[in-house]
Design an enzyme around this catalytic site. Structure first.
Site, PDB file in Angstrom:
ATOM      1  N   GLY A  58      -2.118  18.142  10.120  1.00 44.75           N
ATOM      2  CA  GLY A  58      -1.112  18.175   9.058  1.00 44.75           C
ATOM      3  C   GLY A  58       0.099  18.961   9.503  1.00 44.75           C
ATOM      4  CB  CYS A  85      -4.509  19.221  14.829  1.00 44.88           C
ATOM      5  SG  CYS A  85      -2.932  19.912  15.312  1.00 44.88           S
ATOM      6  CE1 TYR A  86      -2.348  23.466   7.800  1.00 47.01           C
ATOM      7  CE2 TYR A  86      -4.338  22.522   6.829  1.00 47.01           C
ATOM      8  CZ  TYR A  86      -3.246  23.357   6.746  1.00 47.01           C
ATOM      9  OH  TYR A  86      -3.056  24.114   5.617  1.00 47.01           O
ATOM     10  CG  HIS A 175      -3.742  14.820  17.343  1.00 49.26           C
ATOM     11  ND1 HIS A 175      -3.962  14.783  15.986  1.00 49.26           N
ATOM     12  CD2 HIS A 175      -2.839  15.797  17.557  1.00 49.26           C
ATOM     13  CE1 HIS A 175      -3.207  15.693  15.394  1.00 49.26           C
ATOM     14  NE2 HIS A 175      -2.517  16.321  16.323  1.00 49.26           N
ATOM     15  CD  GLU A 177      -6.178  12.038  15.518  1.00 49.67           C
ATOM     16  OE1 GLU A 177      -6.990  12.599  16.281  1.00 49.67           O
ATOM     17  OE2 GLU A 177      -5.359  12.652  14.822  1.00 49.67           O
ATOM     18  CB  SER A 229       0.542 -16.726   1.397  1.00 41.98           C
ATOM     19  OG  SER A 229      -0.083 -15.893   2.365  1.00 41.98           O
ATOM     20  CB  VAL A 232      -3.827 -12.196   8.347  1.00 41.28           C
ATOM     21  CG1 VAL A 232      -5.210 -11.732   8.741  1.00 41.28           C
ATOM     22  CG2 VAL A 232      -3.020 -12.602   9.567  1.00 41.28           C
ATOM     23  CG  ASP A 233      -3.846  -9.244   4.536  1.00 47.91           C
ATOM     24  OD1 ASP A 233      -4.421  -9.187   5.640  1.00 47.91           O
ATOM     25  OD2 ASP A 233      -2.919  -8.470   4.214  1.00 47.91           O
ATOM     26  CB  SER A 235      -6.094 -16.942   5.708  1.00 51.41           C
ATOM     27  OG  SER A 235      -4.847 -17.550   5.603  1.00 51.41           O
ATOM     28  CE  LYS A 375      -2.602  -8.029   8.602  1.00 51.50           C
ATOM     29  NZ  LYS A 375      -2.017  -8.383   7.302  1.00 51.50           N
TER      30      LYS A 375
END
Ligand code: XMP
Length: 519
Positions: A58, A85-86, A175, A177, A229, A232-233, A235, A375
């Site tokens: 953070g 980290c934080y 980090h 990640e 539409s 992707v989402d 579908s 996603k």
């Protein structure tokens, strides 16, 4: 069936720009996780029953007045904790250690050095006592809390990793990640599996099985409608719901005349023909073009397109009088984003103007089977459900479609020219291997004419601009350094093959100050 949510990690967010990445890494280790604000109520944490807790980084300093902190009793829950980290500084300070401003801010690559007995967290992380990591901090631990050992350092910071193995409490200054920490995913995998004891059930196959069971339970024998539409989402949501309830699902696909070349036919062949999904295709090109005639203002064009979509969707769904559910392709980042907006702790992720949103008076219940997925997960689930690779890995396409890629007034002639130019551009990007390296690429129609020469004749035709950007979050973006040879081939193909175009330009503006779309 295994309960897919019986193993889970809680991530408490202290506002780092990387917090969502932590969640994605945990999911990549095949464990379900949720991201919540740092001040989540202790009762809610208990009820969530996490197998482990990760405290994010953070922007604040732990010694600041009113610095964000967790409820003290969090560390007494007996649940393993990893502070990043934080999060590590908070952990250290909580147990009586000191955190102070570092003499020198450390930002970027560093070599992490193993110290003392490395302990379980660093299993497989060091090679010859070293591991490259990504740092981003202005404070450091000056004195380690009682009961904790130092397990890692860098040349600049003597304390970059701490542990209390007995209590299962760990902290790292770097980090793990981010991609810049090459073995970061090993560390997160070790934490969630070895330290928290999760077995890793969160796989695409299991996600589908779980979602199918839940959809069936939720809707029973009711009918469901979904606005498809081609993105992707929606579908993947359609394919998933169809897998669960078959013909109880009806999709409405509104062709607004502002789609890419052959897109409408592709959607119909994928869903209606191949998957056997009931899809009502509404050919509404004329209605959209008529409503848009003469309008040049980008925001007004967006409103017209969004509004008309809702009107048409409503007309169609009113015909399906027995539908009780409205399905939507809401995904986890949308959920986090709206929670962030509510609490004022908005996250630094794409927030965008999706077309429409449906009026409240459509008294349908919401079915959102992708609400828990990132996603990337939506994409792998889509592939597992049999959707074509190119469809699920396609670049994002804005709701108003070509409506914001034809500058100024929209005309069918312009849309037809743009569709052809865009298709050639994208085809060439696939062929040259650039497509997957680019975050978003498209052509833009400029309604200005310029002079050219073809054969012996003079031409006076329109201009097309090509855009290609690289970005992680779509909030900032850089233009893609397309090799000259590829640009040359694309330009010559467009000018030779698309009637009405005699000039092609490449957009070399970054965001900010430009935006990704031209309108
Ligand atoms: P900008 O142009 O704001 O775009 O840099 C960032 C991302 O958002 C998409 N975008 C939209 N998506 N409706 C959408 O659904 C819109 O009106 C819209 N405008 C921009 C854009 O394609 C990019 O991915």
């Amino acid at each position: 069936m295994a309960d897919l949510h019986s193993e889970k990690i809680l991530i408490l967010d202290f506002g780092s720009q990387y917090t969502q990445l932590i969640a994605r890494r945990v999911r990549e280790a095949h464990v379900y996780c949720e991201l919540h604000p740092y001040d989540m109520d202790l009762e809610a944490i208990r009820a969530f029953q996490p197998n482990g807790i990760i405290l994010s980084g953070g922007p604040k300093s732990v010694y600041d007045e009113g610095a964000p902190a967790v409820e003290e009793a969090l560390f007494e829950l007996g649940v393993p904790v990893l502070g990043i980290c934080y999060g590590m500084q908070l952990l250290n300070r909580h147990f009586g250690g000191h955190v102070v401003p570092a003499g020198k801010r450390e930002y970027g690559h560093a070599d992490l050095l193993s110290q003392g007995q490395p302990g379980p967290l660093f299993d497989g992380f060091f090679v010859d006592g070293k591991s490259p990591v990504w740092m981003s901090h202005g404070d450091h631990v000056e004195q380690v809390a009682d009961g904790f050992d130092i397990i890692a350092a860098t040349d600049n910071a003597p304390v970059c990793g701490i542990q209390n193995v007995e209590r299962n409490l760990y902290g790292v200054q770097f980090h793990p990640e981010v991609n810049h920490t090459p073995r970061g995913e090993v560390l997160i995998d070790t934490f969630v599996r070895k330290i928290c004891g999760c077995s890793g059930q969160w796989t695409p196959g299991q996600i589908i099985e779980d979602a199918v069971a839940r959809i069936r339970e939720q809707v029973g024998t009711d009918k469901v409608i979904l606005g498809l539409s081609g993105g992707v989402d929606s579908s993947v949501a359609a394919a998933l719901i169809h897998r669960a309830i078959g013909d109880q699902l009806t999709c409405v696909f509104v062709d607004n005349g502002l789609l890419r070349l052959n897109e409408g036919d592709q959607v119909m062949s994928t869903f209606a023909q191949n998957l056997g999904v009931k899809v009502i295709r509404v050919d509404a090109e004329d209605r959209f073009l008529t409503a848009l005639a003469g309008e040049t203002d980008p925001e007004k064009k967006r409103k017209i397109i969004g509004g008309l979509f809702v009107d048409i969707f409503e007309e169609e769904s009113n015909k399906l009088t027995d539908a009780k559910w409205l399905a939507q392709g809401t995904i986890y980042p949308d959920v986090i984003e709206s929670a962030g907006a509510k609490t004022g702790k908005a996250h630094n992720i794409k927030s965008h103007h999706n077309v429409g949103g449906l009026p409240d008076y459509m008294k349908l219940q919401l079915l959102e089977p992708l609400r828990e997925l990132f996603k990337d997960e939506v994409r792998t689930v889509g592939e597992e459900l049999g959707l074509p690779h190119q469809m699920v890995w396609r670049h994002p396409f804005p709701g108003p479609g070509l409506g914001v890629r034809i500058l100024g007034e929209i005309k069918k002639e312009y849309a037809d020219i743009l569709r052809q130019a865009d298709a050639i551009y994208i085809e060439e990007l696939y062929r040259s291997g650039h497509y997957e390296k680019i975050s978003q690429a498209f052509a833009v129609f400029l309604p200005v004419k310029s002079v050219g020469v073809m054969g012996d004749g003079r031409t006076y035709e329109y201009v097309v601009a090509l855009r290609a950007v690289e970005t992680k979050d779509f909030m900032t973006a850089g233009w893609y350094p397309m090799p000259y040879a590829d640009l040359a081939r694309i330009s010559s193909r467009i000018i030779n093959e698309v009637k009405g175009i005699n000039r092609v330009t490449y957009d070399i503006s970054s965001k900010p100050p430009a935006t990704i779309e031209w309108e």
